[in-house]
Design an enzyme around this catalytic site. Structure first.
Site, PDB file in Angstrom:
ATOM      1  CE  LYS A   9      -3.844  -2.294   2.447  1.00  0.00           C
ATOM      2  NZ  LYS A   9      -4.778  -2.206   3.618  1.00  0.00           N
ATOM      3  CE1 TYR A  49      -9.371  -2.891   0.703  1.00  0.00           C
ATOM      4  CE2 TYR A  49      -8.478  -0.840  -0.172  1.00  0.00           C
ATOM      5  CZ  TYR A  49      -8.304  -2.038   0.495  1.00  0.00           C
ATOM      6  OH  TYR A  49      -7.067  -2.381   0.983  1.00  0.00           O
ATOM      7  CG  PHE A  57     -13.028   1.425   7.592  1.00  0.00           C
ATOM      8  CD1 PHE A  57     -12.556   0.929   6.384  1.00  0.00           C
ATOM      9  CD2 PHE A  57     -13.681   0.546   8.454  1.00  0.00           C
ATOM     10  CE1 PHE A  57     -12.729  -0.408   6.028  1.00  0.00           C
ATOM     11  CE2 PHE A  57     -13.858  -0.800   8.111  1.00  0.00           C
ATOM     12  CZ  PHE A  57     -13.383  -1.265   6.883  1.00  0.00           C
ATOM     13  NE  ARG A  85      -6.142 -12.152   5.406  1.00  0.00           N
ATOM     14  CZ  ARG A  85      -6.813 -10.996   5.488  1.00  0.00           C
ATOM     15  NH1 ARG A  85      -6.922 -10.195   4.417  1.00  0.00           N
ATOM     16  NH2 ARG A  85      -7.355 -10.620   6.602  1.00  0.00           N
ATOM     17  CB  THR A  91      -6.981  -5.683  10.095  1.00  0.00           C
ATOM     18  OG1 THR A  91      -7.506  -6.836   9.432  1.00  0.00           O
ATOM     19  CG2 THR A  91      -7.331  -4.432   9.315  1.00  0.00           C
ATOM     20  NE  ARG A 102      -2.116  -5.636   7.260  1.00  0.00           N
ATOM     21  CZ  ARG A 102      -3.298  -6.139   6.910  1.00  0.00           C
ATOM     22  NH1 ARG A 102      -3.853  -7.104   7.625  1.00  0.00           N
ATOM     23  NH2 ARG A 102      -3.926  -5.682   5.842  1.00  0.00           N
ATOM     24  CG  ASN A 112      -3.328  -2.341   7.070  1.00  0.00           C
ATOM     25  OD1 ASN A 112      -3.197  -2.032   5.894  1.00  0.00           O
ATOM     26  ND2 ASN A 112      -4.404  -2.945   7.530  1.00  0.00           N
ATOM     27  CG  HIS A 115      -5.218  -6.172  -0.209  1.00  0.00           C
ATOM     28  ND1 HIS A 115      -6.427  -6.057   0.434  1.00  0.00           N
ATOM     29  CD2 HIS A 115      -5.393  -7.102  -1.190  1.00  0.00           C
ATOM     30  CE1 HIS A 115      -7.302  -6.869  -0.144  1.00  0.00           C
ATOM     31  NE2 HIS A 115      -6.698  -7.518  -1.133  1.00  0.00           N
ATOM     32  CD  GLU A 126      -9.086  -8.686  -3.316  1.00  0.00           C
ATOM     33  OE1 GLU A 126      -7.978  -9.179  -2.995  1.00  0.00           O
ATOM     34  OE2 GLU A 126      -9.919  -8.264  -2.484  1.00  0.00           O
TER      35      GLU A 126
HETATM   36  N1  UDP Z   1      -9.433  -0.530   7.646  1.00  0.00           N
HETATM   37  C1  UDP Z   1      -9.544   0.655   8.344  1.00  0.00           C
HETATM   38  N2  UDP Z   1     -10.239   0.662   9.535  1.00  0.00           N
HETATM   39  C2  UDP Z   1     -10.823  -0.441  10.038  1.00  0.00           C
HETATM   40  C3  UDP Z   1     -10.727  -1.653   9.329  1.00  0.00           C
HETATM   41  C4  UDP Z   1     -10.016  -1.664   8.134  1.00  0.00           C
HETATM   42  O1  UDP Z   1      -9.038   1.689   7.901  1.00  0.00           O
HETATM   43  O2  UDP Z   1     -11.441  -0.386  11.120  1.00  0.00           O
HETATM   44  C5  UDP Z   1      -8.705  -0.553   6.358  1.00  0.00           C
HETATM   45  C6  UDP Z   1      -7.334  -1.239   6.464  1.00  0.00           C
HETATM   46  O3  UDP Z   1      -6.428  -0.572   5.576  1.00  0.00           O
HETATM   47  C7  UDP Z   1      -7.657  -2.638   6.003  1.00  0.00           C
HETATM   48  C8  UDP Z   1      -8.679  -2.351   4.897  1.00  0.00           C
HETATM   49  O4  UDP Z   1      -9.462  -1.289   5.407  1.00  0.00           O
HETATM   50  O5  UDP Z   1      -6.506  -3.310   5.553  1.00  0.00           O
HETATM   51  C9  UDP Z   1      -9.586  -3.521   4.553  1.00  0.00           C
HETATM   52  O6  UDP Z   1     -10.192  -3.988   5.729  1.00  0.00           O
HETATM   53  P1  UDP Z   1     -10.284  -5.544   6.050  1.00  0.00           P
HETATM   54  O7  UDP Z   1     -11.200  -5.708   7.203  1.00  0.00           O
HETATM   55  O8  UDP Z   1     -10.625  -6.281   4.788  1.00  0.00           O
HETATM   56  O9  UDP Z   1      -8.806  -5.904   6.556  1.00  0.00           O
HETATM   57  P2  UDP Z   1      -7.639  -6.784   5.871  1.00  0.00           P
HETATM   58  O10 UDP Z   1      -8.301  -7.880   5.092  1.00  0.00           O
HETATM   59  O11 UDP Z   1      -6.830  -5.853   5.004  1.00  0.00           O
HETATM   60  O12 UDP Z   1      -6.825  -7.300   7.026  1.00  0.00           O
HETATM   61 MG    MG Z   2      -9.773  -7.769   3.665  1.00  0.00          MG
END
Ligand code: UDP
Ligand code: MG
Length: 140
Positions: A9, A49, A57, A85, A91, A102, A112, A115, A126
């Site tokens: 990112k 997204y 958010f 993952r 996250t 992370r 973070n 992705h 994706e």
């Molecule tokens: N995100 C955020 N606030 C939150 C949760 C997620 O800004 O409370 C952002 C963060 O950059 C995250 C992305 O939204 O990576 C996608 O969220 P997801 O829950 O899919 O998390 P990921 O799969 O990336 O761990």
């Molecule tokens: Mg996700």
């Protein structure tokens, strides 16, 4: 053989950890089969997204994702979705395990660094969102 989409990112690109992320994926026995640097438009980030569009958010996340160049890539390997993952960590970096990307590099739950697709259906969507058939070098 499974494929997944990962992205360094904008914060990860600004911190110069592109190579570190690639090294961790390759070091885990995964293979990079597509890679580029790109900067998303708002529309492109919103489309990527879209599953999160009702979340509080969402607009901040889109602002963040268009704030600078990103490095999308397709990762191939056995169990690639889960392996990526696991290497990423939770996250929220505050919850991420020691030794994850992370935990080591992320500043916040939003910024973070990486992705990773969360399931085979999202991985299929994706990977095609970022790469055409001519940009994928799979199964070598
Ligand atoms: N995100 C955020 N606030 C939150 C949760 C997620 O800004 O409370 C952002 C963060 O950059 C995250 C992305 O939204 O990576 C996608 O969220 P997801 O829950 O899919 O998390 P990921 O799969 O990336 O761990
Ligand atoms: Mg996700």
């Amino acid at each position: 053989m499974e494929r997944t989409l990962s992205i360094v990112k904008p914060d990860g690109v600004k911190k110069d950890v592109i190579g570190e992320v690639l090294k961790r994926f390759e070091g885990a026995g995964l293979r990079i089969v597509a890679l580029k640097m790109a900067q998303l438009t708002r529309e492109e980030a919103e489309g990527f997204y879209a599953v999160h569009k009702e979340r509080p958010f969402f607009s901040s996340l889109v602002d963040f994702m268009v704030s600078g160049p990103i490095v999308p890539m397709i990762i191939e390997g056995e169990g690639a979705i889960k392996k990526v993952r696991d290497l990423m960590g939770a996250t929220n970096p505050a919850d991420a395990e020691e030794g994850t990307i992370r935990k080591d590099f992320a500043d916040s739950i939003e910024a973070n660094v990486v992705h990773g697709s969360d399931a085979s259906e999202t991985a299929a969507f994706e990977t095609s969102y970022f790469f055409s058939a001519f940009e994928k070098f799979e199964g070598r």
